[in-house]
Design a protein around this motif. Structure first.
Motif, PDB file in Angstrom:
ATOM      1  N   GLU A  39      -0.446 -32.657  -2.805  1.00  0.00           N
ATOM      2  CA  GLU A  39       0.418 -31.093  -2.075  1.00  0.00           C
ATOM      3  C   GLU A  39       1.345 -30.288  -2.988  1.00  0.00           C
ATOM      4  OE1 GLU A  39       3.638 -30.520   0.768  1.00  0.00           O
ATOM      5  OE2 GLU A  39       3.636 -33.148   1.156  1.00  0.00           O
ATOM      6  N   THR A  49       2.529 -29.283  -8.132  1.00  0.00           N
ATOM      7  CA  THR A  49       1.643 -30.594  -7.620  1.00  0.00           C
ATOM      8  C   THR A  49       2.558 -32.075  -7.791  1.00  0.00           C
ATOM      9  OG1 THR A  49      -0.227 -29.461  -8.544  1.00  0.00           O
ATOM     10  CG2 THR A  49      -0.093 -31.688  -7.242  1.00  0.00           C
ATOM     11  N   ARG A  89      -0.013 -23.882   5.762  1.00  0.00           N
ATOM     12  CA  ARG A  89      -1.236 -24.021   6.285  1.00  0.00           C
ATOM     13  C   ARG A  89      -1.611 -22.998   7.334  1.00  0.00           C
ATOM     14  NH1 ARG A  89       1.479 -28.517   9.368  1.00  0.00           N
ATOM     15  NH2 ARG A  89       3.552 -27.228   9.947  1.00  0.00           N
TER      16      ARG A  89
END
Length: 218
Positions: A39, A49, A89
Protein backbone atom coordinates in the motif's frame (compact mmCIF):
# COMPACT_ATOMS: atom_id res chain seq x y z
CA UNK A 1 -3.80 9.51 -4.16
CA UNK A 2 -3.97 11.54 -0.94
CA UNK A 3 -5.78 14.55 0.48
CA UNK A 4 -3.01 16.38 2.30
CA UNK A 5 -4.60 15.78 5.72
CA UNK A 6 -1.88 14.38 7.98
CA UNK A 7 -2.95 11.41 10.11
CA UNK A 8 0.19 10.77 12.17
CA UNK A 9 3.79 11.85 12.73
CA UNK A 10 6.70 9.45 12.42
CA UNK A 11 10.48 9.36 12.37
CA UNK A 12 12.44 8.51 9.22
CA UNK A 13 15.87 6.86 9.17
CA UNK A 14 18.14 5.10 6.72
CA UNK A 15 17.62 1.39 6.11
CA UNK A 16 19.32 -1.05 3.70
CA UNK A 17 17.87 -0.34 0.27
CA UNK A 18 15.69 2.51 1.42
CA UNK A 19 14.24 4.04 4.56
CA UNK A 20 12.49 2.96 7.74
CA UNK A 21 9.53 4.81 9.22
CA UNK A 22 8.62 4.59 12.89
CA UNK A 23 5.37 5.93 14.34
CA UNK A 24 5.64 8.40 17.18
CA UNK A 25 3.58 7.31 20.16
CA UNK A 26 0.37 9.22 20.71
CA UNK A 27 0.16 10.85 17.27
CA UNK A 28 -3.13 10.35 15.46
CA UNK A 29 -5.58 7.47 15.45
CA UNK A 30 -4.05 5.72 12.42
CA UNK A 31 -1.13 3.41 13.13
CA UNK A 32 1.14 0.69 11.73
CA UNK A 33 -1.31 -2.10 12.62
CA UNK A 34 -3.52 -1.06 9.70
CA UNK A 35 -0.75 -1.19 7.09
CA UNK A 36 -0.78 -3.72 4.27
CA UNK A 37 2.14 -4.80 2.10
CA UNK A 38 2.20 -2.86 -1.15
CA UNK A 39 0.00 0.00 0.00
CA UNK A 40 0.96 3.63 -0.45
CA UNK A 41 1.80 6.03 2.36
CA UNK A 42 2.61 9.73 1.98
CA UNK A 43 5.78 10.61 3.90
CA UNK A 44 6.23 14.38 4.04
CA UNK A 45 4.24 14.47 0.81
CA UNK A 46 6.24 11.73 -0.93
CA UNK A 47 4.33 8.61 -1.98
CA UNK A 48 6.18 5.51 -0.73
CA UNK A 49 5.21 1.84 -0.94
CA UNK A 50 5.17 -0.42 2.12
CA UNK A 51 7.79 -3.10 1.37
CA UNK A 52 7.94 -4.58 4.88
CA UNK A 53 5.63 -4.23 7.85
CA UNK A 54 7.18 -3.63 11.26
CA UNK A 55 5.61 -3.54 14.70
CA UNK A 56 6.18 0.21 14.93
CA UNK A 57 6.14 1.22 11.27
CA UNK A 58 7.37 0.03 7.88
CA UNK A 59 10.28 -0.10 5.46
CA UNK A 60 10.16 1.33 1.94
CA UNK A 61 12.52 1.42 -1.02
CA UNK A 62 13.37 4.90 -2.29
CA UNK A 63 14.53 5.59 -5.85
CA UNK A 64 17.32 7.99 -6.78
CA UNK A 65 14.70 10.19 -8.48
CA UNK A 66 12.73 10.46 -5.24
CA UNK A 67 15.84 11.31 -3.24
CA UNK A 68 16.86 13.94 -5.79
CA UNK A 69 13.50 15.70 -5.84
CA UNK A 70 12.66 15.60 -2.14
CA UNK A 71 14.05 16.24 1.33
CA UNK A 72 13.85 12.57 2.39
CA UNK A 73 17.58 11.85 2.21
CA UNK A 74 18.53 14.69 4.52
CA UNK A 75 15.70 14.00 6.92
CA UNK A 76 16.58 10.29 7.09
CA UNK A 77 20.20 11.14 7.90
CA UNK A 78 18.99 13.27 10.83
CA UNK A 79 16.27 10.80 11.88
CA UNK A 80 13.86 13.70 11.62
CA UNK A 81 10.12 13.84 12.17
CA UNK A 82 7.88 13.46 9.10
CA UNK A 83 4.17 13.76 8.31
CA UNK A 84 2.33 10.52 7.49
CA UNK A 85 -0.94 9.99 5.60
CA UNK A 86 -2.59 6.79 4.30
CA UNK A 87 -3.81 6.60 0.73
CA UNK A 88 -7.26 7.94 -0.05
CA UNK A 89 -10.09 5.43 -0.38
CA UNK A 90 -12.89 6.11 -2.88
CA UNK A 91 -15.42 6.26 -0.03
CA UNK A 92 -13.40 8.82 1.96
CA UNK A 93 -14.24 12.48 2.25
CA UNK A 94 -11.93 14.76 0.30
CA UNK A 95 -11.19 17.14 3.16
CA UNK A 96 -8.06 18.71 1.65
CA UNK A 97 -7.33 18.60 -2.09
CA UNK A 98 -6.13 15.96 -4.54
CA UNK A 99 -2.48 15.22 -3.75
CA UNK A 100 -0.59 12.62 -5.81
CA UNK A 101 2.44 12.28 -3.55
CA UNK A 102 4.69 13.03 -6.52
CA UNK A 103 6.76 15.99 -5.40
CA UNK A 104 7.23 18.65 -8.10
CA UNK A 105 10.19 20.35 -6.49
CA UNK A 106 11.78 21.74 -3.39
CA UNK A 107 11.06 24.99 -1.63
CA UNK A 108 12.83 27.05 1.01
CA UNK A 109 11.15 28.50 4.09
CA UNK A 110 11.60 32.26 3.94
CA UNK A 111 9.95 33.23 7.21
CA UNK A 112 7.50 32.03 9.87
CA UNK A 113 5.53 34.68 11.74
CA UNK A 114 3.08 34.25 14.59
CA UNK A 115 -0.15 36.12 13.91
CA UNK A 116 -3.47 36.43 15.71
CA UNK A 117 -4.96 32.90 15.60
CA UNK A 118 -2.52 31.52 13.01
CA UNK A 119 1.05 31.34 11.72
CA UNK A 120 2.17 32.90 8.46
CA UNK A 121 4.47 30.54 6.56
CA UNK A 122 6.38 32.04 3.63
CA UNK A 123 7.94 29.69 1.07
CA UNK A 124 9.89 30.16 -2.17
CA UNK A 125 10.19 27.56 -4.94
CA UNK A 126 13.81 26.63 -5.64
CA UNK A 127 12.77 26.31 -9.29
CA UNK A 128 10.78 29.49 -9.88
CA UNK A 129 9.12 28.11 -13.04
CA UNK A 130 6.67 26.22 -10.83
CA UNK A 131 5.30 29.55 -9.69
CA UNK A 132 2.93 29.51 -12.67
CA UNK A 133 0.80 26.97 -10.78
CA UNK A 134 0.40 29.26 -7.77
CA UNK A 135 -2.28 31.91 -7.37
CA UNK A 136 -4.34 33.47 -4.61
CA UNK A 137 -6.56 30.84 -2.90
CA UNK A 138 -4.97 27.97 -4.85
CA UNK A 139 -4.13 24.69 -3.15
CA UNK A 140 -0.55 23.62 -2.51
CA UNK A 141 0.98 20.70 -0.58
CA UNK A 142 3.87 21.61 1.74
CA UNK A 143 5.55 18.49 3.19
CA UNK A 144 2.36 16.64 2.32
CA UNK A 145 0.04 19.11 4.07
CA UNK A 146 -2.86 20.57 2.11
CA UNK A 147 -2.68 24.36 2.47
CA UNK A 148 -4.36 27.33 0.81
CA UNK A 149 -2.31 30.10 -0.75
CA UNK A 150 -3.08 33.34 1.08
CA UNK A 151 -0.92 35.47 -1.21
CA UNK A 152 1.97 35.25 -3.64
CA UNK A 153 4.45 37.23 -5.69
CA UNK A 154 3.39 38.22 -9.24
CA UNK A 155 5.16 35.17 -10.71
CA UNK A 156 4.06 32.81 -7.92
CA UNK A 157 7.65 31.85 -7.14
CA UNK A 158 7.15 33.04 -3.56
CA UNK A 159 3.93 32.46 -1.65
CA UNK A 160 2.57 32.42 1.87
CA UNK A 161 -0.08 30.44 3.71
CA UNK A 162 -1.96 30.85 6.98
CA UNK A 163 -1.54 27.82 9.24
CA UNK A 164 -4.31 27.31 11.79
CA UNK A 165 -3.49 26.04 15.32
CA UNK A 166 -4.76 22.48 14.69
CA UNK A 167 -2.53 22.03 11.63
CA UNK A 168 0.40 23.63 13.44
CA UNK A 169 0.08 21.33 16.45
CA UNK A 170 -0.65 18.07 14.59
CA UNK A 171 2.08 18.26 11.91
CA UNK A 172 5.81 18.91 11.66
CA UNK A 173 5.31 22.50 10.51
CA UNK A 174 6.03 23.65 14.06
CA UNK A 175 9.61 22.36 13.72
CA UNK A 176 10.39 24.37 10.57
CA UNK A 177 12.77 27.29 10.64
CA UNK A 178 13.74 29.92 8.07
CA UNK A 179 16.13 28.36 5.55
CA UNK A 180 14.74 24.82 5.87
CA UNK A 181 13.89 22.88 2.73
CA UNK A 182 10.35 21.56 2.13
CA UNK A 183 8.71 19.26 -0.39
CA UNK A 184 6.22 21.06 -2.65
CA UNK A 185 3.50 19.70 -4.90
CA UNK A 186 1.46 22.09 -7.02
CA UNK A 187 -2.26 21.71 -7.58
CA UNK A 188 -2.80 18.60 -9.71
CA UNK A 189 -5.72 20.17 -11.58
CA UNK A 190 -3.61 23.18 -12.56
CA UNK A 191 -0.97 20.95 -14.15
CA UNK A 192 -3.51 18.92 -16.14
CA UNK A 193 -5.28 22.08 -17.26
CA UNK A 194 -2.02 23.55 -18.53
CA UNK A 195 -1.27 20.34 -20.40
CA UNK A 196 -4.69 20.19 -22.06
CA UNK A 197 -4.74 23.85 -23.02
CA UNK A 198 -1.19 23.61 -24.35
CA UNK A 199 -2.16 20.69 -26.58
CA UNK A 200 -5.23 22.55 -27.77
CA UNK A 201 -3.19 25.57 -28.86
CA UNK A 202 -1.13 23.38 -31.15
CA UNK A 203 -4.12 21.68 -32.76
CA UNK A 204 -6.93 24.25 -32.93
CA UNK A 205 -7.86 27.57 -31.33
CA UNK A 206 -9.46 27.63 -27.91
CA UNK A 207 -12.89 28.86 -29.01
CA UNK A 208 -16.56 27.91 -28.71
CA UNK A 209 -16.16 24.99 -31.10
CA UNK A 210 -13.28 23.54 -29.07
CA UNK A 211 -15.24 23.89 -25.83
CA UNK A 212 -18.33 22.21 -27.33
CA UNK A 213 -16.18 19.36 -28.65
CA UNK A 214 -14.82 18.77 -25.17
CA UNK A 215 -18.19 18.68 -23.43
CA UNK A 216 -18.78 22.31 -22.42
CA UNK A 217 -22.44 23.25 -22.21
CA UNK A 218 -23.41 26.90 -21.85
Amino acid sequence: MFTGLVQAIGTIERSPGGVRLRWRAGTGGWGPDSLELGESVAVDGVCLTVAERLHDGFRAAVSDETLRRSTLAGRADRRAAVNLEPALRLADRLGGHLVSGHVDGLGTVQAITRESGSWRLEVAWMDSTYGRYVCDKASVAVNGISLTVAGCSPDGACFWVAVIPHTWEETTLQSLRAGDGVNLEADLLAKYTERLLGSARHSQPLDGAWLAEHGWQA
